[in-house]
Design an enzyme around this catalytic site. Structure first.
Site: not given
Ligand SMILES: *Cc1c(COP(=O)(O)O)cnc(C)c1O
Length: 377
Positions: A197, A233, A235, A272, A276, A304-305, A333
């Site tokens: 996150g 985790e 991403g 995105r 968002y 077309c949006e 993403y």
């Molecule tokens: C999407 C997700 C992540 C990665 O989130 P980022 O914002 O990309 O770092 C990690 N853990 C879980 C459970 C997720 O659903």
């Protein structure tokens, strides 16, 4: 049009400094196979949210003892795959626990599970995880299934685009208290998974945002004090700012008071902003004549949006037809959320080496790819 990866050196430094074993990369952010193999070689594990992501992780050669299957709606079929593969599985709800038990029986293997606890810091995320008042129910349910489940840890994931690490520390304090409670009931749990996150500087404001390493540093002592293995985790924070979407200007038009730069890229490749209202930095990359007039433009695609825009009210030099235009920070993403709406086929992806050499790492999709789905029907 195409996605290009690893253009900017600042991105590469965050990869060099991976404290490998703790980083389990969330594949959903960007699932290009070459990128997965690269991160795997750096020592990352993988965070999976579907059976196909699990298959892809296998294909990319990830160490299955460093993979976790997450999600609030994991289906039985995918859970059976996870049980067979021997990856960690998160328990998200009562029905999820039931399904994991069924999958374990079906696979004939005990599943290592983590309880996903909802520390309730972000209301956006409330459909995920279990609330603390239900903890005892889950502990009893695990105890009732000693042949199917082994509780190995606790997990939380706070949300996305978080720019300060304090809340990870607050969450870690809560989580180690849970782990103390869980251990007091005789469970031998070794893992604290603090989720992902972390945000990035989408605004190019020069803000120095915490990196995965900073997140680890904030919780390190707490984790060590309980003799736990830490999992994070990430991403977005591993991949977002090392890629961009490369477009070409189709033309410039004015409707009433509004000016538009129309490009070949769109919400189909990069959703995105539409989804968002997210800001992604936009720059012209071809040389623009020094006398080009600077105006305020909405940068839009051909789809077309009315929601099809990449950027609103951007001050840019008026580009000539065919000018290159880059949407920055498109690594996370974007391609993984791309669609083929309007039959805009997904663009190719390229890897740019430090010396500037370029390799294609995914073919652009073609009309022939599309028509194949209908063959033999
Ligand atoms: C999407 C997700 C992540 C990665 O989130 P980022 O914002 O990309 O770092 C990690 N853990 C879980 C459970 C997720 O659903």
């Amino acid at each position: 049009m195409g996605f290009s990866t690893a253009r900017m050196p600042r991105l590469r430094t965050s990869w060099e400094r991976l404290e490998e074993s703790h980083h389990w990369y969330a594949i959903k952010a960007n699932s290009n196979l070459k990128i997965l193999q690269h991160l795997r070689k750096l020592g990352c594990g993988a965070v999976l949210v579907s059976g196909n992501e699990l298959k892809l992780a296998l294909h990319a050669g990830f160490d299955l003892t460093k993979c976790i299957f997450n999600g609030n709606g994991k289906i039985l079929e995918d859970l059976v795959l996870a049980a067979q593969a021997g990856v960690f599985v998160n328990v998200d709800s009562e029905f999820d626990l039931e399904n994991i038990v069924t999958a374990a029986k079906f696979a004939g293997r005990k599943v290592n599970v983590l309880l996903r606890i909802n520390p309730d810091v972000d209301p956006q995320n409330s459909k995920f995880g279990i609330r603390n008042e239900k903890l005892q129910w889950f502990l009893d349910a695990v105890k009732a299934h000693p042949d199917e489940l082994k509780l190995v840890g606790a997990h939380c994931h706070l949300g996305s685009t978080i720019t300060k690490v304090d809340i990870f520390r607050d969450a870690a304090v809560l989580m180690v208290n849970y782990i103390d409670e869980i251990r007091a009931q005789g469970f031998e749990v070794d893992y604290l998974n603090i989720g992902g996150g972390l945000g990035i500087d989408y605004y190019h404001s020069g803000a120095v945002l915490p990196k995965p390493r900073d997140l680890i540093d904030t919780v390190r002592e707490l984790v060590l004090s309980r003799n736990l293995n830490l999992i994070i985790e990430p991403g977005r924070s591993l991949i977002a700012n090392i890629c961009c979407l490369v477009n070409r200007v189709t033309g410039v038009k004015t409707n009433g008071t509004k000016n538009f730069i129309v490009i070949d890229g769109s919400m189909a490749e990069l959703i995105r902003p539409s989804l968002y209202d997210a800001y992604q930095h936009i720059e012209l990359v071809s040389p623009t004549p020094p006398d080009a007039e600077i105006s305020t433009f909405d940068v839009v695609g051909p789809v077309c949006e009315s929601a099809d825009f990449l950027g609103k009210e951007r001050q840019l030099p008026t580009p000539a037809k065919g000018t290159g235009l880059v949407v920055h920070d498109a690594g996370a993403y974007c391609m993984s959320m791309a669609s083929t709406y309007n039959l805009k086929m997904r663009p190719p992806e390229y890897w740019v080496e430090e010396d500037g050499s370029v390799t294609k790492i995914r073919h652009g999709e073609t009309f022939e790819d599309h028509i194949r789905f209908f063959e033999g029907l």
